[in-house]
Design an enzyme around this catalytic site. Structure first.
Site, mmCIF file in Angstrom:
data_model
loop_
_atom_site.group_PDB
_atom_site.id
_atom_site.type_symbol
_atom_site.label_atom_id
_atom_site.label_comp_id
_atom_site.label_asym_id
_atom_site.label_seq_id
_atom_site.Cartn_x
_atom_site.Cartn_y
_atom_site.Cartn_z
ATOM 1 N N GLY A 123 25.293 47.247 49.321
ATOM 2 C CA GLY A 123 24.296 46.813 47.988
ATOM 3 C C GLY A 123 25.440 45.332 47.660
ATOM 4 O O GLY A 123 26.317 44.889 47.942
ATOM 5 N N ASN A 124 24.303 45.233 47.268
ATOM 6 C CA ASN A 124 24.668 44.200 45.674
ATOM 7 C C ASN A 124 24.384 44.360 44.052
ATOM 8 O O ASN A 124 23.903 45.575 44.141
ATOM 9 C CB ASN A 124 23.799 42.639 46.068
#
Ligand code: CTP
Length: 443
Positions: free
Chosen positions: A232-233
């Site tokens: 993810g980020n």
């Protein structure tokens, strides 16, 4: 191409002519050139157009009286006089020209003109006989010759009286050009916002996106490694939520495509929740063909994963040795949607949406112009996420808005809500330009 009034403060004085409604559009055009605009109305102007549109579009309280004091005690028209890069009076009535030429400062517009060292541009509008009357002509000559004002002369055309003559307010584009010429290469007079008139804390609801369908993506996509882990980020969705809220406040019908947001979505938006890039893409394709003709605006504020595991494991991976993940690039959703929009336009579709991309960069924003072209979008909002106050999870952002015409507007550090409104100002101007283009090509 650069915005010709970027960073400038323009004082727009409106007086009591039927053409006063055109000042709303003039305000929009000045803002589309990058100007910060503060509006002053004479009492008669207030009878033709309400303050609300001016306040909403300018994001400043409107000066309506010489008695107006700002909340901090400063005198409104003096602050405008001292900080504006130019004053433009449009439309200017015969009465106002007379008052001004004799220095009678009974209203906020004359008072600001008397008190300023900035250039003044005047665009008269009135009945044809009033314009040719020697009294008016003498007053205009005095403003031009004695005061050094620029006069954008009225034009020939149908007048409010039903007659035809010289008296119609000049084309708005000519008035904008005259303001640009008047400001020329002078230094910005008051770059410090504290020296300028205050901005409205809570901008009044403005209807400039009414009837428009706006889709905003927010948050960050996640790509499954196995049923419990993902790539993810750090995107929290704050910027996208601010854009959705601003679009709602401006009257749009908003769909928020939310990818794993940490903040609550605004009430009033239609919510579509997605997790991965593939889901985000499917949601956007579905929205493209929903309703009458899809959406008018797409703002891709979501941080879309650039890579995903080639294969997601269907069982939780055990920690029984080193793990090498093979990643593949994700499809470029925005570029695909831009391509599809171009294809539809080529096939004769009436509506072409305005597409906005975001580019979170680390360091200089040199790659952004190339990214805008590569993606085929109308605007790209670029920021350096390494800069303090401008990255993920913050309440502020410092961005540059790049446009397909090659222009670049560098905004100061602003709240995300203000960034959203500045971006939407550009979007609204682009939507209007596209509508005018479509009308011209039909007529
Ligand atoms: N974007 C997208 N699909 C992707 C990656 C990004 O639609 N697979 C969108 C983002 O939502 C954003 C814009 O494209 O609005 C720019 O994203 P960015 O990650 O900066 O661009 P990339 O194409 O990934 O370029 P690069 O990896 O070279 O920085």
């Amino acid at each position: 191409m650069t915005l010709r009034l970027d960073g400038r403060l323009i004082g727009l004085g409106v007086t009591g002519s039927v053409a006063a409604y055109k000042a709303v559009e003039l305000l929009r055009l000045l803002r589309a050139e990058g100007a910060d605009v503060v509006v002053m109305l004479t009492p008669a102007a207030g009878q033709f157009v309400g303050q609300l549109s001016f306040a909403a579009l300018s994001r400043h309280p409107v000066e309506t009286s010489v008695m107006d004091l700002l909340p901090d005690g400063r005198i409104g028209h003096i602050v405008v006089a001292d900080s504006a890069d130019a004053l433009v009076v449009a439309p200017a009535t015969a009465h106002w020209l007379g008052a001004m030429s004799h220095g009678l400062s009974g209203d906020a517009v004359t008072a600001a003109c008397l008190a300023t060292a900035a250039p003044v541009v005047v665009a008269p509008a009135m009945d044809g006989d009033m314009w040719t009357h020697p009294a008016t002509q003498d007053n205009v000559a005095r403003l031009r010759e004695r005061f050094g004002y620029t006069i954008v002369e009225p034009e020939l055309g149908p007048l409010a009286s039903g007659q035809s003559g010289v008296g119609r307010l000049a084309e708005l584009a000519s008035i904008v050009d005259a303001v640009v010429d008047a400001v020329a290469s002078r230094p910005i007079r008051a770059p410090d916002p504290a020296m300028r008139p205050p901005r409205s804390d809570t901008p009044p609801r403005d209807a400039d996106l009414e009837g428009r369908r706006v889709v905003v993506t927010a948050g960050g996509t996640r790509e499954a490694i196995d049923p419990v882990r993902f790539i993810g980020n750090r995107s929290t969705g704050k910027m996208g939520a601010a854009i959705a809220t601003a679009a709602l406040d401006r009257g749009a019908a908003v769909t928020l495509v939310a990818a794993n947001m940490d903040v609550s979505p605004p009430t009033g938006a239609q919510l579509v929740r997605v997790a991965s890039t593939a889901e985000l893409r499917d949601a956007l394709i579905a929205l493209e063909s929903s309703g009458e003709s899809g959406y008018d605006v797409l703002v891709m504020a979501a941080a879309v994963a650039d890579f995903r595991p080639l294969r997601a494991a269907d069982q939780k991976l055990a920690r029984d040795g080193p793990l090498i993940l093979e990643l593949e690039p994700t499809p470029d959703v925005l570029a695909e949607l831009a391509g599809r929009a171009r294809d539809r336009a080529a096939a004769g579709s009436a509506r072409r949406p305005i597409l906005v991309g975001f580019a979170a960069e680390t360091g200089a924003l040199d790659r952004a112009a190339d990214k805008l072209r590569r993606k085929g979008v109308d605007f790209l909002v670029a920021n350096d996420v390494m800069e303090p106050g401008a990255g993920f999870g913050t309440d502020t952002n410092r961005v540059a808005i790049l446009a397909a015409d090659g222009s670049r507007q560098d905004l100061p550090m602003l709240s995300k809500r203000d960034v959203a409104d500045r971006l939407l100002d550009r979007v609204v101007a682009a939507l209007d330009a596209r509508r005018d283009e479509a009308q011209t090509s039909r007529s």
